[in-house]
Design a protein around this motif. Structure first.
Motif, PDB file in Angstrom:
ATOM      1  N   UNK A 292       2.313   6.250   2.758  1.00 49.62           N
ATOM      2  CA  UNK A 292       3.580   5.495   3.211  1.00 49.62           C
ATOM      3  C   UNK A 292       2.960   3.817   3.235  1.00 49.62           C
ATOM      4  N   UNK A 293       3.748   3.092   2.916  1.00 47.70           N
ATOM      5  CA  UNK A 293       3.492   1.716   3.257  1.00 47.70           C
ATOM      6  C   UNK A 293       2.619   1.057   2.116  1.00 47.70           C
ATOM      7  N   UNK A 294       2.099   1.906   1.182  1.00 47.50           N
ATOM      8  CA  UNK A 294       1.352   1.619   0.246  1.00 47.50           C
ATOM      9  C   UNK A 294       1.841   1.265  -1.177  1.00 47.50           C
ATOM     10  N   UNK A 295       1.216   0.498  -2.271  1.00 53.64           N
ATOM     11  CA  UNK A 295       1.918   0.213  -3.318  1.00 53.64           C
ATOM     12  C   UNK A 295       1.901   1.251  -4.067  1.00 53.64           C
ATOM     13  N   UNK A 296       0.859   2.263  -3.977  1.00 55.04           N
ATOM     14  CA  UNK A 296       0.912   3.501  -4.912  1.00 55.04           C
ATOM     15  C   UNK A 296       2.098   4.418  -4.447  1.00 55.04           C
TER      16      UNK A 296
ATOM     17  N   UNK B  54      -4.415  -6.075  -4.642  1.00 57.62           N
ATOM     18  CA  UNK B  54      -3.542  -7.122  -4.017  1.00 57.62           C
ATOM     19  C   UNK B  54      -2.185  -7.145  -5.020  1.00 57.62           C
ATOM     20  N   UNK B  55      -2.235  -6.075  -6.125  1.00 58.04           N
ATOM     21  CA  UNK B  55      -1.074  -5.985  -6.939  1.00 58.04           C
ATOM     22  C   UNK B  55      -0.075  -5.129  -5.969  1.00 58.04           C
ATOM     23  N   UNK B  56       0.458  -5.708  -5.148  1.00 54.48           N
ATOM     24  CA  UNK B  56       1.135  -5.088  -3.977  1.00 54.48           C
ATOM     25  C   UNK B  56       2.279  -5.893  -3.547  1.00 54.48           C
ATOM     26  N   UNK B  57       3.199  -5.801  -2.627  1.00 53.87           N
ATOM     27  CA  UNK B  57       4.182  -6.710  -2.005  1.00 53.87           C
ATOM     28  C   UNK B  57       3.545  -7.615  -1.352  1.00 53.87           C
ATOM     29  N   UNK B  58       2.442  -7.273  -0.416  1.00 58.61           N
ATOM     30  CA  UNK B  58       2.030  -8.293   0.506  1.00 58.61           C
ATOM     31  C   UNK B  58       1.055  -9.026  -0.421  1.00 58.61           C
ATOM     32  N   UNK B  59       0.384  -8.584  -1.260  1.00 51.87           N
ATOM     33  CA  UNK B  59      -0.679  -9.161  -1.986  1.00 51.87           C
ATOM     34  C   UNK B  59       0.096 -10.227  -2.743  1.00 51.87           C
TER      35      UNK B  59
END
Lengths: 475, 475, 475
Positions: free
Chosen positions: B113-117, B392-397
């Motif tokens: 939950x809430x992770x890029x994966x 950091x390949x993520x929304x927040x990143x």
């Protein structure tokens, strides 16, 4: 929160102004607002609860004199600690008239605009004491009167507030050498409040602590083991842990400037310990001994099941003059850079894969959140991340923590919330703020389509209640 | 994206909830959502595409066993890698029943939950495999059935998905000593997919790599140059670059812990190389040799025009036990502090002004974004910044990257997006996320009056497509 | 701002798009938009204002050639400084046709999308020069014509713009050895603009400054004290401070790479100084001498009341070739990590409790905001934090600063805004941006229930005007 009024405070405070997000945040928040408080790490004096007739003293005794969050801000603007009634070590003159101290505080209440102390105080004054107006220089004395009157009522004694605050469990922080007299009195009193000591051995572990050898003597007395060797030292600590555990302890707590860990051979550990007993230890001895002892405590935690907390990065008593004149912990601790990736590697390579170990990490260096701590917690089974600590126990501090930690670590590698406070009446305000900011963060995930509302309700339950209980093995 | 369905996913996912910003973000996103994918850096196995009949295996083979993003999170919660079917180096027992592995994954899907994966998996399951419900322990086996059935269809073979995903070009990552057999087979097969190797010489450059001297022997074989001297080593590398270039390579890739660069005299380089051949190199030798070779590779890039990528800051295989039992790259790489300002100065003072050099920098230390990397990219003609990497390949990143990098570096000193993945079916989800978060960022600039809508449309085209193509000299 | 037009610019620019927050931000902004500008730190050449007939030259002279913010971005994309008309130290050929320079600038104006330079330029062109369209390659020459025509008008002379910009006070930055000729001329001219010199002794303090011994000779001449000893050096500096103070100086300014402070014994200081006079100083000598002199300047500030500014963390002239060919300060200064907690401890333990000292700290390492600077400013009476500096004088830079600093330091331990610019016509755009972003930040606190509207109005007055005036002792 149960018995926790919200007159005059913004109902949707701390939520994003976007109506869609705010509405979901409110729904999530209200679903947990009345849950009991789990307070697994803090610094409330157990004496307050050991004696059913204990009282908080004057409004200045309650809100100003013991709270370095408050007086360090006033001090930073040139107000002397003497004028705030802070006792001097040399017994020198300080303000005795608590109404004058309160007036200075009220005259400068604008300094707390936009600070966590400011919102906690607003919440406490309003929700706990029913004060219906903002504190100013003009109304200072009238508000003093109101609080003073309340503090004389039985329902404002610590035990009554403990119940009103709906605290399910509260852990204190206690020296390894502490006989836990107040905790024993508490248990004997028959009162049903769930208060647990926490084992904090820093004062006997850090060889540079002023009075270290006296502390070691106190350890001998407390354990009944004559500590004249490293092996005796270890046995005495294990003995104290067993005693603490028998008193309800679930966790230990340790400080470290840099999170450095290293295992010493037993002869090196003994040699350093002997030098320390002779007062001949070097700073490098102290650094290596602490590094070694952190590993020893991990080993003991695997043996006895106590949760291990590690607080990293504070330079204590940065202002020498303040320390000399007023003592330690007077609001002059300043953070410094930390390093976990290299420094924890020895410990984690030895114990980090062991699911019997629960190691909860706290940092004052936010640059380590995304770079070091979240990846470590997102890999090692033993590691969990504690909530944003101290300066970061704030709205923005929490937002930065959620932003940097959660994507990599995942919510379940975090440990819920700690209030970490010595200011007992601020406990509900602090947990309420965490619950609100958590709800707002989750609502932000919902409106962005990252989690659905079902998951969101699970997440807020985790954050408000379940994670803390599980991380400290109280579930 | 072409052939990229969005059933059941939030249409405006990852966008700010503000209606004005969301509307513009949606407009910008939809203007680029169907553009082909440029994938200039990644780790897909070329074998998958070299053989037209290659298949992905079982759902666990596809989603869990090769993906350390997935299994490190399960491991962090105490699930053993053996139970997830990860092969042991010693051939010891691991779970062979992929339905059991899948069940564990589904039972713990809440961890993501809430992770890029988590969002990539939701997108892949829904958009690629048409799964219409969230994965849970209850529906795990039924969803396994559906995916298993799909994976047997011809339209779910890698080449078919490559076309469906609308990938214009994809670069793999290949050792300097790799004969590029699969790339050769790909070319010979007559299939028109544009797949290019990338030259990655780390295993022969880092003198501490396990098996380094075997790698040097492999370099001799591959180049036909008997590498017994530093000069021969350089010639062999130049030979391999020429070969890679003949196979379509546009870029090289290099790892460095600290971005340290320094030019050695040729006699010092030779002396270190000779010590390494005799197995007598020190860690300091290795550090200086890597520092020197990074400068040598910049010189070669100026000569042959290959784009140079530098990935900085990962401590590989932090968990020794996992590495020993399961091998390298098993989800236990942990970032550490980096330093670019001092460390890159030798390289940049020699080559940074040369417009023939394109040096793309990647960091795992976000504190360097605004402090070091954006100022360097905003000055030196040779420097561009790669997209947020790995954790950091993520929304927040991405949001943090846009926030800290763009004001100083400017969009045109960045290099668009890389998916950097070995999980082939996650490629469209990753690019889609980048395009959405980019569109939302630009929309935020529009609603704040920072750029106008005309500029915004140019910017989203740059971010979704043009910058990557230009930075890797494929335009 | 008075006389500051806003045609064609977004009326609510830089505000959050949420209607509730935007409305409050607009209310707060409009309440301070017309207040006079306090500019306590900057680099405008006093010559511009000393001569009532001074002019800015061509549009390229005004906007491009002296502004390293502008030309470093063009340079980063491969445009040579020669083609931008930047003079070479060797007198080598550079573009003399300012229309050609302007055309290159306009052709590449898209590089400034989303950058602070981009929004300042848009504001200046529109609000100061009345340009009604965005600069492009197509309209470059027509806009050049319009600006050129304006620059010939008397109302576009520097003094006229100073009045139009409504600048209440502006401080320049001047070498310790500067005779302040232009400031003297300004005073004698009878013009009523309030322009004050700032005492910056770096060129005589940093022993590694090229030409240091010539600078010391200049110090001897300026002070009339023959500086052949450390004691003479100190007396000469004190003499210059007294002279500067007599000319209206309110502050000093000091640079430091790491904020390192340490007190030397007078014999060690003398020994280092003598080595420097003989050209035999080491880098370590220079480091320790600067560390010592920062403490000396704190002592002098307590004596004479001048505010002390410390700018930390810039590696000057990182690109050796650019420095050699074009000189210092050509857009190639790159930040590096700073450390304040340990490094400032000697100074703060000696002088930080003295309310006569006002020490304003600036950093280029944002990781120090929340970790070191806010806790230091939130404790020591002498410490205030300067506004976000240089690369962080931007919308996001300010947002990060508010986010990380304010909760711990409190607004009143900050020093308002500095424009820090040598680009005179950008001054109103920079202050306007600060006022808007400040108003938006405060509005965010209001809609979240953190401060009420009454407090918000006090806070915006502080940020737009009062804090800067108070911090620099001009209130």
């Amino acid at each position: 929160m149960n018995g926790y009024q919200e007159w005059h405070l913004h109902e949707d405070r701390y939520f994003n102004p976007d109506p869609a997000q705010r509405s979901i945040a409110g729904e999530l928040y209200r679903s947990v607002a009345h849950l009991p408080i789990i307070s697994p790490h803090g610094h409330v004096d157990p004496r307050l609860l050991a004696d059913e007739n204990a009282s908080f003293g004057t409004p200045a005794d309650l809100f100003i004199i013991p709270d370095h969050y408050v007086f360090r801000m006033l001090y930073s603007q040139g107000i002397s600690l003497e004028n705030l009634g802070i006792p001097r070590r040399d017994g020198g003159p300080t303000e005795k008239d608590h109404r004058k101290v309160w007036q200075i505080f009220a005259d400068h209440f604008y300094l707390f605009r936009g600070t966590p102390t400011g919102v906690w105080l607003a919440d406490e004054l309003n929700s706990v004491f029913g004060i219906g107006e903002k504190l100013t220089g003009q109304n200072a004395q009238s508000i003093y009167d109101q609080i003073e009157a309340k503090l004389k009522l039985p329902e404002f004694r610590p035990r009554a507030l403990f119940k009103r605050f709906n605290i399910e469990v509260m852990c204190t922080t206690d020296a390894a050498t502490d006989p836990l007299t107040h905790h024993q009195a508490l248990r004997k009193s028959g009162w049903d409040g769930n208060i647990r000591p926490t084992f904090r051995p820093d004062a006997v572990v850090n060889l540079l602590t002023p009075g270290w050898s006296d502390n070691v003597k106190a350890l001998s007395r407390a354990s009944g083991i004559n500590v004249v060797s490293y092996q005796g030292f270890i046995r005495a600590l294990e003995d104290r842990r067993a005693f603490f555990k028998s008193m309800g302890t679930v966790a230990t707590d340790h400080a470290s400037e840099k999170a450095y860990t290293a295992e010493l051979g037993s002869s090196e550990a003994e040699a350093i310990f002997q030098r320390a007993l002779r007062g001949k230890m070097s700073p490098e001895d102290a650094r290596r001994f602490t590094a070694h002892m952190i590993m020893e405590f991990a080993r003991m935690s695997i043996d006895d099941g106590l949760v291990m907390q590690l607080h990293v990065g504070s330079i204590r008593d940065h202002n020498g003059l303040i320390c000399q004149r007023f003592g330690a912990n007077m609001g002059a601790d300043i953070p410094t850079q930390s390093e976990f990736t290299h420094n924890l590697r020895p410990l984690l390579n030895k114990y980090g894969m062991d699911t019997r170990l629960a190691l909860i990490l706290f940092t004052l260096d936010e640059s380590t959140y995304a770079r070091e701590l979240a990846p470590l917690a997102g890999h090692y089974p033993a590691v969990k991340l504690g909530p944003p600590w101290w300066f970061y126990d704030s709205i923005n501090g929490m937002r930065r923590y959620f932003d940097r930690v959660m994507e990599t670590a995942g919510l379940h590698n975090t440990a819920g919330f700690n209030d970490d406070t010595r200011a007992f009446p601020s406990i509900p305000a602090r947990h309420d703020l965490w619950r609100r900011v958590s709800a707002d963060w989750i609502a932000g995930l919902v409106v962005r389509g990252i989690v659905d509302l079902g998951d969101a309700h699970e997440m807020i339950l985790d954050m408000a209640y379940r994670l803390a209980k599980r991380a400290y093995k109280m579930a």
